[in-house]
Design a protein around this motif. Structure first.
Motif, PDB file in Angstrom:
ATOM      1  N   ALA A   1       0.805  -1.224   0.000  1.00 48.53           N
ATOM      2  CA  ALA A   1       0.000   0.000   0.000  1.00 48.53           C
ATOM      3  C   ALA A   1       0.836   1.271   0.000  1.00 48.53           C
ATOM      4  N   ASP A   2       2.028   1.211   0.591  1.00 46.08           N
ATOM      5  CA  ASP A   2       2.799   2.437   0.801  1.00 46.08           C
ATOM      6  C   ASP A   2       4.031   2.588  -0.080  1.00 46.08           C
ATOM      7  N   THR A   3       4.277   1.644  -0.978  1.00 45.91           N
ATOM      8  CA  THR A   3       5.500   1.749  -1.769  1.00 45.91           C
ATOM      9  C   THR A   3       5.388   1.057  -3.123  1.00 45.91           C
ATOM     10  N   ASP A   4       6.113   1.596  -4.083  1.00 44.19           N
ATOM     11  CA  ASP A   4       6.318   0.911  -5.356  1.00 44.19           C
ATOM     12  C   ASP A   4       7.319  -0.215  -5.108  1.00 44.19           C
ATOM     13  N   GLU A   5       7.415  -1.145  -6.083  1.00 42.44           N
ATOM     14  CA  GLU A   5       8.386  -2.231  -5.988  1.00 42.44           C
ATOM     15  C   GLU A   5       9.064  -2.386  -7.347  1.00 42.44           C
TER      16      GLU A   5
ATOM     17  N   GLY B   1     -10.350  -8.365  -9.714  1.00 41.42           N
ATOM     18  CA  GLY B   1     -10.513  -7.575 -10.931  1.00 41.42           C
ATOM     19  C   GLY B   1      -9.823  -8.213 -12.123  1.00 41.42           C
ATOM     20  N   ALA B   2      -9.946  -7.553 -13.264  1.00 40.55           N
ATOM     21  CA  ALA B   2      -9.337  -8.041 -14.498  1.00 40.55           C
ATOM     22  C   ALA B   2      -7.820  -8.074 -14.350  1.00 40.55           C
ATOM     23  N   GLU B   3      -7.219  -9.111 -14.912  1.00 39.56           N
ATOM     24  CA  GLU B   3      -5.777  -9.298 -14.818  1.00 39.56           C
ATOM     25  C   GLU B   3      -5.082  -8.875 -16.101  1.00 39.56           C
ATOM     26  N   SER B   4      -3.845  -8.441 -15.947  1.00 42.16           N
ATOM     27  CA  SER B   4      -2.941  -8.234 -17.071  1.00 42.16           C
ATOM     28  C   SER B   4      -1.616  -8.890 -16.700  1.00 42.16           C
ATOM     29  N   VAL B   5      -0.766  -9.105 -17.675  1.00 45.44           N
ATOM     30  CA  VAL B   5       0.518  -9.770 -17.427  1.00 45.44           C
ATOM     31  C   VAL B   5       1.644  -8.954 -18.041  1.00 45.44           C
ATOM     32  N   VAL B   6       2.676  -8.724 -17.258  1.00 45.81           N
ATOM     33  CA  VAL B   6       3.904  -8.110 -17.735  1.00 45.81           C
ATOM     34  C   VAL B   6       4.924  -9.225 -17.875  1.00 45.81           C
TER      35      VAL B   6
ATOM     36  N   ASN C   1      17.512  -8.751 -17.996  1.00 47.13           N
ATOM     37  CA  ASN C   1      17.819  -7.319 -18.019  1.00 47.13           C
ATOM     38  C   ASN C   1      16.596  -6.420 -18.170  1.00 47.13           C
ATOM     39  N   ASP C   2      15.387  -6.976 -18.094  1.00 46.73           N
ATOM     40  CA  ASP C   2      14.188  -6.139 -18.092  1.00 46.73           C
ATOM     41  C   ASP C   2      13.950  -5.578 -16.695  1.00 46.73           C
ATOM     42  N   VAL C   3      13.386  -4.381 -16.660  1.00 46.68           N
ATOM     43  CA  VAL C   3      13.073  -3.668 -15.420  1.00 46.68           C
ATOM     44  C   VAL C   3      11.601  -3.284 -15.457  1.00 46.68           C
ATOM     45  N   PHE C   4      10.920  -3.437 -14.308  1.00 49.66           N
ATOM     46  CA  PHE C   4       9.516  -3.049 -14.223  1.00 49.66           C
ATOM     47  C   PHE C   4       9.211  -2.602 -12.799  1.00 49.66           C
ATOM     48  N   VAL C   5       8.394  -1.574 -12.672  1.00 53.67           N
ATOM     49  CA  VAL C   5       7.959  -1.087 -11.366  1.00 53.67           C
ATOM     50  C   VAL C   5       6.480  -1.392 -11.187  1.00 53.67           C
TER      51      VAL C   5
END
Length: 132
Positions: free
Chosen positions: A47-51, A70-75, A80-84
Motif C-alpha cells: 500500500a505504501d511503496t512501489d516495488e 478484478g481483471a488481470e494483465s501480465v507483464v 535485463n528487463d526492469v519493471f515497477v
C-alpha cells in the motif's frame, strides 16, 4: 551494511532457497535484494511503496490486477528487463522456468505485503535476510 563491495554472483551462489530474498546492500532507506524464484508467488500489494523488479537471468511474469478479483494483465519480463509495480497494485510474480531477480524496496518492506492467508511452504515471508 559494509564498506566493501559485494558481488551479486557470490551472494546468489551463497543460497538455494526460492522466494527468499537476500539483502545485498542498502541505499538511503532502501534495500537492494536478490532472489531466486521458480513457480508462483502469492497475490499481494504494498500500500505504501512501489516495488522495482530487475530480471538478472531467466524469465518472470508479473500478473497484475487493479482490485481484488478484478481483471488481470501480465507483464512478461526477460533478462535485463526492469519493471515497477506501483504502490497499491495487487501483483503475483510467476516464473515457470526459474529466474534470478534484483528487487528495490524500502527497508523493512514485507515481501508478502498485505497477503493475509497462509503462506505456502515454498515462500518465505520476510523483510529480507542479509547474505551469508
Amino acid at each position: 551494511m559494509t564498506s566493501e563491495p559485494r558481488n551479486i554472483d557470490r551472494v546468489l551462489a551463497s543460497f538455494d532457497d526460492l522466494w527468499h530474498p537476500r539483502i545485498v546492500t542498502r541505499v538511503n532507506d532502501w534495500d537492494v535484494r536478490v532472489a531466486k524464484v521458480r513457480g508462483e508467488y502469492v497475490w499481494h500489494a504494498h500500500a505504501d511503496t512501489d516495488e522495482l523488479f530487475v530480471v538478472l537471468d531467466g524469465a518472470l511474469d508479473i500478473r497484475l490486477r487493479e482490485s481484488a478479483g478484478g481483471a488481470e494483465s501480465v507483464v512478461r519480463m526477460r533478462r535485463n528487463d526492469v519493471f515497477v509495480v506501483p504502490r497499491g497494485v495487487e501483483h503475483r510474480p510467476v516464473s515457470e522456468g526459474g529466474a534470478t531477480l534484483m528487487l528495490l524496496e524500502p527497508t523493512g518492506t514485507l515481501t508478502t505485503g498485505d497477503y493475509a492467508g497462509e503462506v505456502p511452504g515454498h515462500i518465505t515471508s520476510t523483510t529480507g535476510t542479509p547474505p551469508a
